[in-house]
Motif scaffolding. Structure first.
Motif: not given
Length: 135
Positions: A108, A122, A125-126, A128-133
């Motif tokens: 980062t 931040n 948020v990062l 959560k996004y990475v885990r979802k992907q």
């Protein structure tokens, strides 16, 4: 301990203090620490043997995979850390499904210069996004 197993248990909120600030309010101070679990090798649970897939040859010579069975793996598994709240993910929070584990390293740039509140938001948020992907 020789070559112990070391697991990152994440950062945990241990306790909070509220001190009167003299203006009719309170100042809250939070005490948190990253906790590492160190287990002697001969007592450690073998996560490699317990998780994932193994190649198996069928009677007709084809290679297929089976999901490993963790019930036969020996070793000590500890309960989750007791704290007010877990603040960051740990080794055991790694996405794992259908015999596969996914690990991602993210660098980062510029996040360290953020103020603590912005940085924490931040990072959440990062993550959560990475885990979802990855799932």
């Amino acid at each position: 301990l020789g070559r112990p197993q070391v697991l990152d248990c994440g950062e945990h909120l241990l306790f909070e203090t509220n001190i009167e600030n003299g203006v009719g309010g309170f100042t809250t101070t939070r005490y948190s620490r990253r906790i590492m679990q160190v287990v002697p090798r001969d007592l450690a649970f073998d996560f490699f043997e317990a998780r994932g897939r193994k190649d198996v040859t069928t009677p007709d010579g084809k290679m297929v995979y089976e999901i490993k069975d963790a019930s036969a793996v020996k070793g000590r598994l500890f309960p989750p850390v007791i704290s007010k709240r877990q603040l960051t993910t740990s080794f055991l929070n790694a996405p794992y499904m259908n015999g596969r584990v996914t690990i991602c390293f993210v660098y980062t740039v510029g996040l360290e210069e953020s103020n603590p509140a912005t940085k924490q938001r931040n990072l959440g948020v990062l993550a959560k996004y990475v885990r979802k992907q990855m799932l």
